[in-house]
Scaffold this active site. Sequence first.
Site, mmCIF file in Angstrom:
data_model
loop_
_atom_site.group_PDB
_atom_site.id
_atom_site.type_symbol
_atom_site.label_atom_id
_atom_site.label_comp_id
_atom_site.label_asym_id
_atom_site.label_seq_id
_atom_site.Cartn_x
_atom_site.Cartn_y
_atom_site.Cartn_z
ATOM 1 N N ARG A 76 0.825 -1.216 0.000
ATOM 2 C CA ARG A 76 0.000 0.000 0.000
ATOM 3 C C ARG A 76 0.859 1.266 0.000
ATOM 4 N NH1 ARG A 76 -1.986 1.348 4.484
ATOM 5 N NH2 ARG A 76 -2.618 -0.743 5.084
ATOM 6 N N TYR A 129 -13.923 18.869 -15.506
ATOM 7 C CA TYR A 129 -14.362 17.481 -15.504
ATOM 8 C C TYR A 129 -15.506 17.358 -14.494
ATOM 9 C CZ TYR A 129 -14.024 12.421 -15.535
ATOM 10 O OH TYR A 129 -14.303 11.092 -15.674
ATOM 11 N N ASP A 201 -4.985 20.820 -13.740
ATOM 12 C CA ASP A 201 -5.255 19.503 -14.308
ATOM 13 C C ASP A 201 -4.935 19.635 -15.796
ATOM 14 O OD1 ASP A 201 -6.393 17.331 -15.635
ATOM 15 O OD2 ASP A 201 -8.154 17.237 -14.331
ATOM 16 N N LYS A 226 -5.579 8.669 -19.846
ATOM 17 C CA LYS A 226 -5.751 9.268 -21.157
ATOM 18 C C LYS A 226 -4.443 9.152 -21.958
ATOM 19 C CE LYS A 226 -9.680 10.131 -19.201
ATOM 20 N NZ LYS A 226 -10.010 11.401 -18.563
#
Length: 410
Positions: A76, A129, A201, A226
């Site tokens: 983790r 977004y 972003d 993306k």
Amino acid sequence: MTEKHSEHDRSVPPPRQRPVVDGGFSTLSVHGGEARSKPLDAITDPIVCSSTYTFPDTQSVIDFIEQKQQREEYGRYGNPNERVVERKLAALEGGQEAIVFSSGMAAIVGLLMAKLNAGDEIVFFDQCYHRSREFCFKHLSRFGVVTHQVPTGDFAAMEAAITPRTRLLVSESPTNPQLTCIDLEQFVALGKAYEVETLIDATLATPYNLRPLDFGVDYVLHSATKYLGGHNDLLAGCIIGSSENLQDIRNLRGVMGGINSPHNLYLLQRGLKTFELRMERHNQNGLAVAQFLEQHPRVEKVYYPGLPSHPTHEIAKRTMRGFGGLITFLVKDADWRETADIVDRVQLARIGPSLGGVETLIEQPLVMSYYTCTPEERQRFGIPDNMIRLACGIENTEDLIADLRQALDG
Ligand SMILES: *Cc1c(COP(=O)(O)O)cnc(C)c1O
């Protein structure tokens, strides 16, 4: 155990290794962040499938906890495949350090949760977004964080929304789906004037087309799902910035657990090898298809920052190397159904959300992402019924144009 030991944070940063090579963009895409010598003389990094890492003896555990030794401990907190990808992304973006998350949204949520406390405020440009907006208004608000949205590119409105409690200015550049490019010099100047950190972003730009850190932005964020991954086969997100700024985000990620599997990271590393080659074709296809659409009689308007008709073309031309593969356009005199008919006639592009992969994707935002919104909300978010969003892949330009021509003429 002393206090210091019990408070030791296990989310150690990746070893701060200089990039093995320096050089041009594609050289960094291929070699950046990678060791020259790898296990078993392999040229690729092995996928290290291990949830935990073992210690030879108790003293080794103590040395690790006392930070005398940097190594893996538990999955983790990181894994070897992640270290390589993080160094490669930092090299491509020109940043000190990168943190990779399991999706773009996990990265946004991780950053906002790490940086904001109850009573803090953020100011967001409004073209964004839709899940980022949803997280701020539906979830951050439950923890007492206030989000102000102001019209995209309106720096006077952004300045007016800043209060002594403002901690972060947020924008995308280019924005989705209108592809508005933000003047990063103004954005950074505003943040510095009020001592507020800035986040961009830059998913739609990628470090190939725009490097926000060079302008002084504090945090750059990408949905690596993306262009960075580039093959429509993985989800990932990343944040790049100074090691100091990223430390508390990394600590929180170790608690949240939004980490990638070693398999997924291998795919991302592999995808990044061809990053510059793919971006050159995405940029070429984006510009050629946008120019084709702009002169087609059935098209009312094209949003593409590489076209002189785009409202932020001058900013894009000044600050970006290319304009990417995403194009948004409006169909002339068409209702939602006539617009859908064009989408349905397309043969090569596939109908689906997302962008930045090798396969071209097409969608009608009204149907794909905003179907459950009220007409008033869609108007506020700038989503007319006759809007189509086309995410050009890397197919041959003439094939994409021929396909769109038959769909529009049909
Ligand atoms: C896709 C996208 C996101 C979310 O990323 P996921 O990897 O899907 O979680 C965030 N911002 C932008 C601009 C995006 O295009």
